[in-house]
Design an enzyme around this catalytic site. Structure first.
Site, PDB file in Angstrom:
ATOM      1  N   ALA A   9      -2.941  -8.206  -9.225  1.00 34.63           N
ATOM      2  CA  ALA A   9      -3.575  -7.855  -7.763  1.00 34.63           C
ATOM      3  C   ALA A   9      -2.985  -8.786  -6.784  1.00 34.63           C
ATOM      4  CB  ALA A   9      -4.913  -7.873  -8.148  1.00 34.63           C
ATOM      5  N   ARG A  14       3.692 -16.970  -2.044  1.00 34.80           N
ATOM      6  CA  ARG A  14       4.547 -17.655  -1.844  1.00 34.80           C
ATOM      7  C   ARG A  14       6.346 -17.052  -1.906  1.00 34.80           C
ATOM      8  NH1 ARG A  14       2.067 -21.500  -6.281  1.00 34.80           N
ATOM      9  NH2 ARG A  14       1.042 -19.493  -6.797  1.00 34.80           N
ATOM     10  N   THR A  79      -8.040 -15.478 -10.293  1.00 32.17           N
ATOM     11  CA  THR A  79      -7.810 -14.975 -11.519  1.00 32.17           C
ATOM     12  C   THR A  79      -9.019 -14.575 -12.448  1.00 32.17           C
ATOM     13  OG1 THR A  79      -7.351 -17.257 -12.442  1.00 32.17           O
ATOM     14  CG2 THR A  79      -5.205 -15.762 -11.619  1.00 32.17           C
ATOM     15  N   ALA A 376      49.316  12.818  -5.582  1.00 40.68           N
ATOM     16  CA  ALA A 376      48.671  11.833  -4.622  1.00 40.68           C
ATOM     17  C   ALA A 376      48.206  12.347  -3.283  1.00 40.68           C
ATOM     18  CB  ALA A 376      49.578  10.738  -4.253  1.00 40.68           C
TER      19      ALA A 376
END
Ligand code: UD1
Ligand code: MG
Length: 452
Positions: A9, A14, A79, A376
């Site tokens: 979540a 950072r 957490t 070509a």
């Protein structure tokens, strides 16, 4: 029975990114997908993903994993707070819960299986993965008694200088007895430096908590910033390349090569420097790839060579030579023993066997037979500004240099197109086509320069 919960979540501040951290990729897969992959071997009966920051984006990214349960953590208060969101959905679930951090992508499935087995063998309340790190900065420190029983975990930022000396870190991978965890979850407080509810605080509240050191430190690399993302990507590459070298693949200057773990290589494939193999790619024995090539979502038959070229979403049959500087742009199917040379681009094009497109051509929306020689500079003019049209070229035909084939167009078998032709009408078998202005020569004519 085991349930799995993945913590996903957080924003990942950072990372300095708009993208949620767990949706960043290494080796062609998102971090959260890698975490899902690492718990496959324990066959979880329920898989819960805790989402919050840009939760819709995460749900969308994970739609292929049909049976996931998404649990919303509207505000990311830590957490522990994230796992508190499971109290309702897991309810009276009576078994073990594996909790995995969504930003720890390199765990091996066997490591998770071993953790669960240890947890059950010792009838623990909780069992967690730990490691001794030379540089433990940023990780929670794990404090154990002499019997390896965990007393507490203190986050790096909450440690005293003396506590910070402890190099045993928490990997963020846990096994819990859910009823015992559920009983203590409501007691968490946010009395810490970040004012977050830490899951790690439950270890001080539970009875039988055991720490298990992981064997390979690379497995528990957590990703919090772009530097760690790069480190994890490198570790993954080392793992993948070691595997292929052990399986009989030659990698020349492996550090300059990248290979997704979704790629399959046969023994006696040679990969040269600066080559990148991605996605659902399969390369058969005897192929020589690179230097300087990119192959994604493609299948190569035996003994194909590819030099300084890009191949996407295409199939190349055995013995064919590609490059230098060819581009199979998508949905190209090239037959056996063909030659695709310099500055040739193929898109949605099928070539039969022993067909050559050796120089400076674009073939789009074309079906080309066997033993065809594309001269070509031959171009299929496949786009009229609104729609794309097909070009069909029969077996054994030859296009002269600088031919323009204006689609829709069908050339039969054994057709020869004179150099410089612009072909606009279908041609039957065995015909010579000259579709260019006749040369005009005026003898005795010379430009008179103006008077100086
Ligand atoms: C965490 C552990 C730390 C451990 C480290 C290992 C805690 C308090 N600390 O720290 O002990 O050493 O992992 O990598 O658990 N998340 C949520 N909701 C939130 C906050 C985070 O779902 O409210 C998710 C994040 O998306 C991430 C995971 O939880 O996937 C870990 O969060 P992160 O902020 O990276 O924790 P760390 O500081 O790395
Ligand atoms: Mg982290």
């Amino acid at each position: 029975m085991v349930a799995v919960a993945i913590l996903a979540a957080g924003r990942g501040t950072r990372m300095k990114s708009d993208l949620p951290k767990v949706l960043h990729c290494i080796g062609g897969k998102t971090l959260v997908e890698r975490v899902l992959g690492s718990c496959e071997t324990v066959s979880p009966t329920r898989r819960l993903v805790i989402v919050g920051y840009q939760g819709d984006r995460l749900r969308a990214a994970l739609t292929p994993y049909g049976d996931l349960e998404f649990v919303e953590q509207a505000q990311q208060l830590g957490t522990g707070h994230a796992i508190q969101q499971l109290l309702t959905p897991l309810g009276d679930f009576a078994d073990d819960l594996l909790v995995l951090n969504g930003d720890v992508p390199l765990l091996r499935p066997e490591t998770i299986a071993d953790l669960l087995a240890t947890h059950r063998r010792h009838d623990n309340s909780a069992t967690l993965l730990t490691a001794q790190l030379a540089d433990p900065k940023g990780y929670g420190r794990v404090f154990c008694d002499l019997d390896n029983r965990v007393e507490k975990i203190i986050e790096d930022r909450d440690c005293t200088p003396a506590q910070r000396e402890n190099t045993r870190i928490n990997a963020g991978i846990y096994c819990f007895n859910w009823p015992q965890l559920a009983a203590v979850l409501p007691q968490l407080s946010n009395d810490n430096d970040q004012q977050e509810y830490y899951l790690t605080d439950v270890f001080g509240m539970l009875d039988r908590v055991m720490a298990v050191d992981v064997g390979d430190l690379a497995e528990i690399t957590g990703i919090n910033d772009r530097r760690q993302l790069a480190i994890a990507a490198d570790l993954l590459q080392t793992r993948i390349k070691d595997h292929w070298m052990r399986s009989g693949v030659t990698l020349i200057n492996p550090d300059s090569i990248t290979i997704d773990d979704t790629v399959t290589l046969a023994p006696d494939v040679i990969i040269e420097p600066q080559t990148h193999l991605r996605g659902n790619t399969t390369i058969a024995t005897g192929c020589h790839i690179g230097p300087g090539s990119l192959i994604e979502n493609s299948t190569l038959g035996e003994n194909v060579t590819v030099l300084y070229s890009v191949i996407s979403d295409s199939t190349v049959a055995a013995q064919t030579r590609i490059g230098p500087y060819a581009h199979l742009r998508g949905h190209a199917t090239v037959g056996e023993a063909c030659r695709i040379g310099n500055f040739v681009e193929l898109k949605k094009t099928q070539l039969g066997t022993k067909t050559n497109v050796s120089h400076l051509s674009y073939l789009g929306d074309a079906t080309v037979g066997d033993r065809v020689n594309i001269g070509a500079g031959t171009i299929t003019a496949n786009y009229d500004g609104v729609n794309k049209h097909q070009t069909i070229i029969g077996n054994g035909s030859k296009t002269g240099s600088n031919s323009v084939l204006v689609a829709p167009l069908t050339l039969g078998e054994g057709v020869t197109i004179a150099a410089g032709s612009t072909v606009t009408e279908n041609v039957g078998d065995d015909a010579l086509v000259i579709a260019r202005a006749r040369q005009v020569v005026k003898p005795g004519w010379r430009l008179t320069p103006p008077e100086a």
